[in-house]
Design an enzyme around this catalytic site. Structure first.
Site, mmCIF file in Angstrom:
data_model
loop_
_atom_site.group_PDB
_atom_site.id
_atom_site.type_symbol
_atom_site.label_atom_id
_atom_site.label_comp_id
_atom_site.label_asym_id
_atom_site.label_seq_id
_atom_site.Cartn_x
_atom_site.Cartn_y
_atom_site.Cartn_z
ATOM 1 N N SER A 1 0.840 -1.199 0.000
ATOM 2 C CA SER A 1 0.000 0.000 0.000
ATOM 3 C C SER A 1 0.872 1.245 0.000
ATOM 4 O O SER A 1 2.078 1.182 0.249
ATOM 5 C CB SER A 1 -0.917 0.016 1.230
ATOM 6 O OG SER A 1 -0.183 0.381 2.385
ATOM 7 N N LYS A 2 0.224 2.385 -0.248
ATOM 8 C CA LYS A 2 0.950 3.655 -0.257
ATOM 9 C C LYS A 2 1.629 3.931 1.078
ATOM 10 O O LYS A 2 2.624 4.636 1.145
ATOM 11 C CB LYS A 2 -0.015 4.811 -0.572
ATOM 12 C CG LYS A 2 -0.230 5.065 -2.055
ATOM 13 C CD LYS A 2 -1.005 6.353 -2.241
ATOM 14 C CE LYS A 2 -1.096 6.715 -3.717
ATOM 15 N NZ LYS A 2 -1.774 8.009 -3.915
ATOM 16 N N ARG A 3 1.075 3.374 2.146
ATOM 17 C CA ARG A 3 1.604 3.654 3.480
ATOM 18 C C ARG A 3 2.847 2.830 3.811
ATOM 19 O O ARG A 3 3.551 3.124 4.758
ATOM 20 C CB ARG A 3 0.518 3.406 4.538
ATOM 21 C CG ARG A 3 -0.606 4.435 4.478
ATOM 22 C CD ARG A 3 -1.697 4.129 5.474
ATOM 23 N NE ARG A 3 -2.412 2.905 5.161
ATOM 24 C CZ ARG A 3 -3.365 2.813 4.231
ATOM 25 N NH1 ARG A 3 -3.705 3.876 3.524
ATOM 26 N NH2 ARG A 3 -3.985 1.670 4.000
#
Length: 480
Positions: free
Chosen positions: A258-260
């Site tokens: 994910s982007k995180r």
């Protein structure tokens, strides 16, 4: 050419670009270049709350850094401009009006509470919990009543009552049954268009022939195919594009990256000194392979061989160690001049801990060939050569403690004496001097050179020692 291939890359400008997004851009770009097609770069910026101009600029800068050029889009223009959705709102309103007038869409007056209650009841009855078509066939009286209550309708697309089948370029033939693809919203109550409308409308008007995108968008494909059929009947679209859904990129614990996730950020790899070619080489292997026995290749070689039919549908695992290893190979592949130029940002402020006037370009160019064989990422060059440009080396305490066990002072005194009379134009002569010093103290070369390396460079590991001493020079080496 009527059947010319046209693909698009259409990110939203939210946050920093991540490697999964880059992999999607790369596969679209390689597919277009392999087939002498057109790469369209489009910005999906209709979410004013999340989109930012800074992210937009980062997207452009990142694609330029990677060398993923586009044929139509921002800064270039093209026959289907503008290429930012925020500048195309009138187009979406016009298409929505045509869909309503043609009976392909309808106004839905259901409140959020009503929708939630009906979904919950459907779940309790073991039925699909999607929209139940409540407002599909409202009478004029019902519409008047809802409007008198002040309800503000959204606009929904009317899905057909038959199964939708299509052949995915990666996954083969797929079928979606009507109960699993209910009517869906295309306009918010305030008239703002949703992704479900703008994305296919833009693809239709820009005559996109192949949609290559992430697996997470697969569930929206039958909705878009139904919308395409309506747009063709309305004269807005010419054909339904071919779809290919790329495999997930997995991170730690078999979860989608994910982007995180820290390792997902493209900026991280750029800041660490990955070469664009090295990073793209690795990302291309996330779902595709060049051959059974070759992982290292140039981007032109990838383009020459890329076929979407060779993309694997199974999830691809992101392996940082392998990414670094491939990048190291690409560093070795550079000619020395290109390598010295690529390292330049890490030899200047803010990365370099020395003053600009203390940087010795001649010394750098002499040490560069030795450094090139040792680096994994370009940012490592700073610590590898700092001993050349600092007045005193930066001592790494664990390295010092490890190398200076026993009685190093006596060895260093002997080594200094031997080096005093060595030939400083010949690294082999310097090696023999340290070897002789070690023998005088009953030590082999490996044990003898460790204290010398730490005293001169501050570290127990680094570039070839005797070439480093020669380039540093006799006066500085003996002083240290």
């Amino acid at each position: 050419m009527a059947n010319a291939i046209r693909v698009r890359f259409c990110p939203s400008p939210t946050g920093n670009p991540h490697v999964g997004l880059v992999r999607t851009a790369l596969f679209n770009w390689a597919f277009a270049r392999h087939n002498q097609g057109t790469m369209v770069f489009r910005i999906e910026d209709t979410d004013a709350a999340r989109d930012s101009e800074e992210s937009y600029e980062q997207l452009l800068d990142s694609l330029k850094w990677l060398g993923l050029d586009w044929d139509e889009g921002p800064e270039i223009g093209g026959p289907h401009a503008p290429y930012r959705q925020s500048q195309r709102m009138d187009i979406y309103k016009d298409v929505a009006d045509k869909l309503l007038a043609g009976g392909y869409a309808y106004r839905c007056y259901c409140t959020t509470t009503e929708l939630d209650d009906r979904r919950e009841a459907a779940r309790a009855a073991g039925k699909p919990s999607g929209y139940d078509g409540h407002c599909r066939e409202l009478s004029a009286e019902q519409i008047a009543q809802y409007e008198a209550e002040g309800r503000e309708p959204i606009v929904r697309f009317r899905m057909p009552d038959e199964a939708i089948t299509f052949t995915d370029l990666v996954r083969g033939e797929l079928t979606f049954t009507p109960e699993n693809v209910p009517d869906y919203g295309i306009l918010r109550a305030n008239g703002a268009p949703l992704y479900t409308l703008v994305n296919p409308v833009d693809d239709a008007l820009m005559e996109i022939t192949h949609v290559l995108r992430g697996e997470d968008l697969l569930s929206s494909t039958p909705r878009q195919i139904a919308l395409y059929k309506a747009l063709i009947e309305l004269g807005v679209a010419k054909e339904i594009p071919a779809f290919g859904h790329l495999p997930y990129v997995m991170g730690e614990g078999n979860k989608k990256l994910s982007k995180r996730d820290p390792q997902a950020s493209l900026n991280l790899y750029r800041e660490r000194g990955f070469l664009p070619e090295g990073l793209l080489n690795y990302l291309s292997l996330l779902g595709w392979s060049f051959s059974a026995d070759q992982d290292i290749f140039t981007i032109p070689e990838m383009v020459a061989k890329f076929d979407i039919a060779d993309v694997n549908a199974n999830p691809a695992r992101f392996d940082l160690k392998k990414a670094e290893s491939i990048n190291a190979d690409h560093i070795r592949m550079l000619d020395v001049k290109a390598f010295t130029e690529a390292c330049e940002p890490w030899l200047q402020a803010p990365h370099a801990p020395w003053a600009p006037e203390d940087f010795d370009r001649t010394a750098w160019e002499r040490i560069a060939p030795h450094a090139q064989t040792r680096l994994t990422v370009l940012s490592e060059i700073t610590a590898n050569v700092d001993f050349l440009f600092l007045a005193e080396p930066v001592f790494d305490q664990p390295s010092w403690d490890k190398a200076m066990k026993g009685e190093p002072a006596a060895l260093l005194t002997t080594a200094r004496e031997k080096l005093e009379s060595a030939d400083w134009t010949d690294p082999e002569s310097l090696k023999n001097a340290v070897l002789a010093a070690g023998e005088a103290h009953g030590l082999k070369l490996g044990k003898a050179q460790a204290p010398v390396r730490v005293a001169v460079t501050g570290r127990t590991v680094g570039l070839p020692l005797f070439e480093s001493l020669e380039i540093l020079g006799k006066e500085k080496t003996l002083a240290r």
